[in-house]
Every structure is written in C-alpha cells, then in structure tokens.
Write a protein that holds these residues in place. Structure first.
Motif, PDB file in Angstrom:
ATOM      1  N   ARG A 161     -15.350  -7.317   9.531  1.00  0.00           N
ATOM      2  CA  ARG A 161     -13.927  -7.068   9.743  1.00  0.00           C
ATOM      3  C   ARG A 161     -13.661  -5.568   9.883  1.00  0.00           C
ATOM      4  NH1 ARG A 161      -9.198 -10.008   8.407  1.00  0.00           N
ATOM      5  NH2 ARG A 161     -10.498 -11.593   7.391  1.00  0.00           N
ATOM      6  N   VAL A 162     -14.258  -4.773   9.009  1.00  0.00           N
ATOM      7  CA  VAL A 162     -14.050  -3.329   9.067  1.00  0.00           C
ATOM      8  C   VAL A 162     -14.662  -2.746  10.329  1.00  0.00           C
ATOM      9  CG1 VAL A 162     -14.701  -1.137   7.989  1.00  0.00           C
ATOM     10  CG2 VAL A 162     -13.791  -2.998   6.585  1.00  0.00           C
ATOM     11  N   ALA A 163     -15.849  -3.219  10.703  1.00  0.00           N
ATOM     12  CA  ALA A 163     -16.502  -2.716  11.906  1.00  0.00           C
ATOM     13  C   ALA A 163     -15.662  -2.990  13.149  1.00  0.00           C
ATOM     14  CB  ALA A 163     -17.884  -3.346  12.044  1.00  0.00           C
ATOM     15  N   ALA A 164     -14.985  -4.150  13.164  1.00  0.00           N
ATOM     16  CA  ALA A 164     -14.161  -4.505  14.316  1.00  0.00           C
ATOM     17  C   ALA A 164     -12.861  -3.724  14.355  1.00  0.00           C
ATOM     18  CB  ALA A 164     -13.861  -6.003  14.299  1.00  0.00           C
ATOM     19  N   SER A 165     -12.281  -3.453  13.168  1.00  0.00           N
ATOM     20  CA  SER A 165     -10.979  -2.790  13.098  1.00  0.00           C
ATOM     21  C   SER A 165     -11.090  -1.271  13.108  1.00  0.00           C
ATOM     22  CB  SER A 165     -10.235  -3.228  11.827  1.00  0.00           C
ATOM     23  OG  SER A 165     -10.035  -4.620  11.815  1.00  0.00           O
ATOM     24  N   LEU A 166     -12.083  -0.754  12.394  1.00  0.00           N
ATOM     25  CA  LEU A 166     -12.259   0.696  12.247  1.00  0.00           C
ATOM     26  C   LEU A 166     -13.739   1.023  12.416  1.00  0.00           C
ATOM     27  CD1 LEU A 166     -10.022   1.086   9.056  1.00  0.00           C
ATOM     28  CD2 LEU A 166      -9.403   1.820  11.361  1.00  0.00           C
ATOM     29  N   PRO A 167     -14.215   1.025  13.645  1.00  0.00           N
ATOM     30  CA  PRO A 167     -15.664   1.152  13.885  1.00  0.00           C
ATOM     31  C   PRO A 167     -16.278   2.450  13.364  1.00  0.00           C
ATOM     32  CG  PRO A 167     -14.413   1.334  15.934  1.00  0.00           C
ATOM     33  CD  PRO A 167     -13.459   0.841  14.896  1.00  0.00           C
ATOM     34  N   ARG A 168     -15.465   3.486  13.158  1.00  0.00           N
ATOM     35  CA  ARG A 168     -16.009   4.749  12.659  1.00  0.00           C
ATOM     36  C   ARG A 168     -15.964   4.866  11.146  1.00  0.00           C
ATOM     37  NH1 ARG A 168     -14.030   9.587  16.782  1.00  0.00           N
ATOM     38  NH2 ARG A 168     -14.934   8.703  18.685  1.00  0.00           N
ATOM     39  N   ALA A 169     -15.350   3.905  10.512  1.00  0.00           N
ATOM     40  CA  ALA A 169     -15.219   3.967   9.053  1.00  0.00           C
ATOM     41  C   ALA A 169     -16.589   3.793   8.391  1.00  0.00           C
ATOM     42  CB  ALA A 169     -14.256   2.893   8.564  1.00  0.00           C
ATOM     43  N   ARG A 216      -5.396   4.295   5.319  1.00  0.00           N
ATOM     44  CA  ARG A 216      -4.499   5.211   4.605  1.00  0.00           C
ATOM     45  C   ARG A 216      -5.228   6.350   3.904  1.00  0.00           C
ATOM     46  NH1 ARG A 216      -2.174   0.617   5.479  1.00  0.00           N
ATOM     47  NH2 ARG A 216       0.093   0.417   5.574  1.00  0.00           N
ATOM     48  N   SER A 217      -6.530   6.215   3.737  1.00  0.00           N
ATOM     49  CA  SER A 217      -7.316   7.265   3.081  1.00  0.00           C
ATOM     50  C   SER A 217      -8.613   7.483   3.851  1.00  0.00           C
ATOM     51  CB  SER A 217      -7.615   6.871   1.630  1.00  0.00           C
ATOM     52  OG  SER A 217      -6.437   6.648   0.899  1.00  0.00           O
ATOM     53  N   PRO A 218      -8.507   7.943   5.090  1.00  0.00           N
ATOM     54  CA  PRO A 218      -9.697   8.024   5.947  1.00  0.00           C
ATOM     55  C   PRO A 218     -10.770   8.981   5.440  1.00  0.00           C
ATOM     56  CG  PRO A 218      -7.848   9.186   6.946  1.00  0.00           C
ATOM     57  CD  PRO A 218      -7.292   8.427   5.778  1.00  0.00           C
ATOM     58  N   GLY A 219     -10.390   9.942   4.607  1.00  0.00           N
ATOM     59  CA  GLY A 219     -11.379  10.901   4.122  1.00  0.00           C
ATOM     60  C   GLY A 219     -11.993  10.539   2.797  1.00  0.00           C
ATOM     61  N   ALA A 220     -11.543   9.447   2.196  1.00  0.00           N
ATOM     62  CA  ALA A 220     -12.086   9.038   0.899  1.00  0.00           C
ATOM     63  C   ALA A 220     -13.478   8.425   1.077  1.00  0.00           C
ATOM     64  CB  ALA A 220     -11.155   8.048   0.228  1.00  0.00           C
ATOM     65  N   ARG A 221     -14.253   8.492   0.013  1.00  0.00           N
ATOM     66  CA  ARG A 221     -15.599   7.905   0.010  1.00  0.00           C
ATOM     67  C   ARG A 221     -15.493   6.530  -0.653  1.00  0.00           C
ATOM     68  NH1 ARG A 221     -18.487  12.444  -3.256  1.00  0.00           N
ATOM     69  NH2 ARG A 221     -20.157  10.865  -3.330  1.00  0.00           N
ATOM     70  N   HIS A 257       0.797  -1.221   0.000  1.00  0.00           N
ATOM     71  CA  HIS A 257       0.000   0.000   0.000  1.00  0.00           C
ATOM     72  C   HIS A 257       0.837   1.281   0.000  1.00  0.00           C
ATOM     73  CE1 HIS A 257      -4.092  -1.674   0.416  1.00  0.00           C
ATOM     74  NE2 HIS A 257      -3.440  -2.705   0.940  1.00  0.00           N
ATOM     75  N   ASP A 258       2.151   1.139   0.084  1.00  0.00           N
ATOM     76  CA  ASP A 258       2.990   2.333  -0.006  1.00  0.00           C
ATOM     77  C   ASP A 258       2.723   3.049  -1.328  1.00  0.00           C
ATOM     78  OD1 ASP A 258       5.200   4.075   0.757  1.00  0.00           O
ATOM     79  OD2 ASP A 258       6.271   3.134  -0.907  1.00  0.00           O
ATOM     80  N   GLY A 259       2.459   4.359  -1.232  1.00  0.00           N
ATOM     81  CA  GLY A 259       2.173   5.145  -2.422  1.00  0.00           C
ATOM     82  C   GLY A 259       0.708   5.206  -2.790  1.00  0.00           C
ATOM     83  N   THR A 260      -0.144   4.481  -2.073  1.00  0.00           N
ATOM     84  CA  THR A 260      -1.583   4.499  -2.351  1.00  0.00           C
ATOM     85  C   THR A 260      -2.310   5.247  -1.251  1.00  0.00           C
ATOM     86  OG1 THR A 260      -1.487   2.374  -3.520  1.00  0.00           O
ATOM     87  CG2 THR A 260      -3.642   3.105  -2.745  1.00  0.00           C
ATOM     88  N   SER A 261      -2.756   6.436  -1.575  1.00  0.00           N
ATOM     89  CA  SER A 261      -3.512   7.263  -0.637  1.00  0.00           C
ATOM     90  C   SER A 261      -4.423   8.165  -1.453  1.00  0.00           C
ATOM     91  CB  SER A 261      -2.572   8.114   0.233  1.00  0.00           C
ATOM     92  OG  SER A 261      -3.303   8.909   1.136  1.00  0.00           O
ATOM     93  N   TYR A 262      -5.693   8.149  -1.137  1.00  0.00           N
ATOM     94  CA  TYR A 262      -6.671   8.891  -1.931  1.00  0.00           C
ATOM     95  C   TYR A 262      -7.130  10.154  -1.196  1.00  0.00           C
ATOM     96  CZ  TYR A 262      -6.763   4.472  -4.446  1.00  0.00           C
ATOM     97  OH  TYR A 262      -6.410   3.349  -5.152  1.00  0.00           O
ATOM     98  N   PRO A 263      -7.313  11.245  -1.910  1.00  0.00           N
ATOM     99  CA  PRO A 263      -7.688  12.514  -1.268  1.00  0.00           C
ATOM    100  C   PRO A 263      -9.051  12.436  -0.584  1.00  0.00           C
ATOM    101  CG  PRO A 263      -6.935  12.872  -3.533  1.00  0.00           C
ATOM    102  CD  PRO A 263      -7.113  11.398  -3.361  1.00  0.00           C
ATOM    103  N   ALA A 264      -9.219  13.251   0.425  1.00  0.00           N
ATOM    104  CA  ALA A 264     -10.511  13.334   1.107  1.00  0.00           C
ATOM    105  C   ALA A 264     -11.590  13.726   0.105  1.00  0.00           C
ATOM    106  CB  ALA A 264     -10.440  14.351   2.239  1.00  0.00           C
ATOM    107  N   GLY A 265     -12.700  13.043   0.184  1.00  0.00           N
ATOM    108  CA  GLY A 265     -13.818  13.333  -0.696  1.00  0.00           C
ATOM    109  C   GLY A 265     -13.785  12.605  -2.025  1.00  0.00           C
ATOM    110  N   SER A 266     -12.675  11.987  -2.359  1.00  0.00           N
ATOM    111  CA  SER A 266     -12.603  11.285  -3.640  1.00  0.00           C
ATOM    112  C   SER A 266     -13.425  10.004  -3.582  1.00  0.00           C
ATOM    113  CB  SER A 266     -11.155  10.974  -4.009  1.00  0.00           C
ATOM    114  OG  SER A 266     -10.531  10.184  -3.016  1.00  0.00           O
TER     115      SER A 266
END
Length: 284
Positions: A92-100, A70-75, A42-51
């Motif tokens: 899995r996502v709910a357990a790891s990142l409950p706010r995602a 790595r891209s918490p603001g992406a949609r 995932h190095d080099g992969t990060s998406y802008p917020a709102g994308s």
C-alpha cells in the motif's frame, strides 16, 4: 489490529481479538476509513524530520500512508503481528508513496524487538480496542520510548453512535457488535477510557479530546465514505458471527443494517466520536 491474514498466519483465526474479520473487503474498509478521516484524526500529528517514530500495529498500512504524508522527514518504523498484513502495508505504501522509506518489522507489541528508548514518538491507532489488557500494553510500550518522548493514541467508541431516523434494530446491531468484541477480549467502547488508561500506564501530561464525525444531507461524500462504507460496513461484516452466537435473527440483523444505510440518505444524519490522546513518557 488492522489486518488481513491468511489461514496459516499466526494472527488469523478465532481468539486473536480482531472481531471484524480478515478479508479483502475489511482491508478496503480500513483504507476507506483512513482516507475519509485523515484530516480529522491526523490534525495536530506531525513529527520532526529525523525523529524516530514507531507505529504500533500498522495493520494493512491504512494509517501508515497518512503518517508518512504528514511527516515525510521522520524515520518511521512500522510493526505488525500479522505477516500477511505487513506485506499488504508494504504494498500500500509503495503504491501511494513510492519514495517513502519505512522500516517494516514483524512482531508482537507485547514483545517488541527494539532496545530501550529506541523511539522519540509512538503512534497507536485502532489497536487498544482489540487487546484484553490495554493498560498493560501501554505500560509495556514505555520501554521503547525515550524519556520525554510522546505517545499518540486514537480509538473509537461505538457508544457514541447516534443517528436519524432512529432505529431500535440498528441500535441492537451495534450493541451486538460491542458484545462480540467483548467476547473476543476487546472493548469497542474504549475511547471514553483513554485518559485513565494512559495515566494508569504511567504516562504524564495526558491530554485526550474528542474528534467528532457528523454527516447529513449537506455532506453526501462523508455520509457515503463514513456512515455507509466505514461504520455500516463494519457492522454488516459481523452478521454471521452475531447470528451464530444467537444475538440476532437474520431478519433482525438485516433490518438493523438496512436502517443504518437509511441514515446515509439525504434526509438522514449520523454522529460518531473518536478520541485522540497524547502523553509523555516521564523520566525515571
């Protein structure tokens, strides 16, 4: 795709192209693989917020967690053909990142339920290797990617595996896995083909580079997480199919897997290469 299905799931059973099987053990292996290789892949992969980002073939969500981190603001929208796998990904996502927040969609990548140009970026990881026509799949995905949008593709190549101590039995077991995947309509050597596939599918500004895993006695955690728990576990899981197909005797297969485990010992070494490609959807 990376998935775990049930008997009544339309993605389960023979002929679906996923040679590794649909078990809880396979779901755990996918999670271990994603965690062990997160920085590498995932190095080099990060998406802008709102994308607007579409993960194609999210499977059990092993890579989804990494994308979100790595891209918490992406949609993010995640699509998967297996309903059972999609539920595992959601959990899995709910357990790891409950706010995602993820827009989970059940669907086939060949017939996506999205309008033209719906996304700014596509992420496709460990999916093309299981498809009978990966070029056509990539070309079809361009419909939902806006002009100027990007695609990121990650695939492995089992032909890049070499190790010490060398073993004819271990090399044969890997070759049998490649053969089984080919018989299922996939290509376990697809990593080396990413650049021509993306170009043939109509993408522009294609760039592909290797992402190499190397483990030896100085990297015991990586040897355990990748050599033993990811790669060797993947080979070991197709034992019944290889024996049933007459590719190997049980004794030879067991010897090959034991020799692969041996490469994860303090005096062993193991090398494997993934390939990561990026490209742009050109304007009409």
């Amino acid at each position: 795709m990376e998935a775990t299905t049930t008997a009544d799931d339309p993605a389960s059973g023979p002929g679906n192209g996923y040679v590794h099987g649909y078990s809880g053990r396979e779901a755990r292996r996918l999670g271990d693989q994603a965690e062990a290789l997160a920085d590498l892949l995932h190095d080099g992969t990060s998406y802008p917020a709102g994308s607007r980002v579409l993960e194609v073939g999210c499977g059990v969500g092993a890579q989804t967690v990494q994308l979100l981190a790595r891209s918490p603001g992406a949609r993010l929208t995640a699509v998967e053909v297996s309903a059972a796998s999609l539920e595992q990904a959601r959990a899995r996502v709910a357990a790891s990142l409950p706010r995602a927040r993820v827009d989970w969609r059940h669907g086939d990548l060949h017939d996506l339920p999205f309008p033209d140009g719906a996304f700014d970026h596509l992420f496709v990881c460990f999916v093309l290797e299981h498809l009978p026509d990966p070029r056509a799949a990539l070309a079809g995905l361009r419909r939902v990617l806006r002009p100027g949008g990007t695609v990121t593709v990650i695939e492995g190549d089992h032909g890049s595996a070499f190790f010490h101590p060398d073993s004819a039995h271990a090399r044969a077991a890997i070759a049998h896995l490649v053969a089984l995947q080919a018989a299922a309509g996939g290509d376990a050597l697809i990593g080396r083909r990413l650049a021509p596939l993306l170009s043939a599918a109509g993408y522009a500004r294609v760039g592909v580079g290797p992402r190499t895993v190397y483990a030896d006695g100085s990297r015991p955690a990586l040897a355990r997480a990748f050599t033993r728990d990811t790669f060797t576990a993947m080979v070991q899981a197709v034992r019944a199919d290889a024996v049933a197909a007459g590719l190997a005797t049980p004794a030879d297969w067991n010897r090959g897997v034991a020799d692969l485990h041996r490469t994860a010992a303090p005096d062993g070494t193991f090398h494997y290469t993934f390939f990561k490609g990026t490209a742009v959807n050109p304007a009409p």
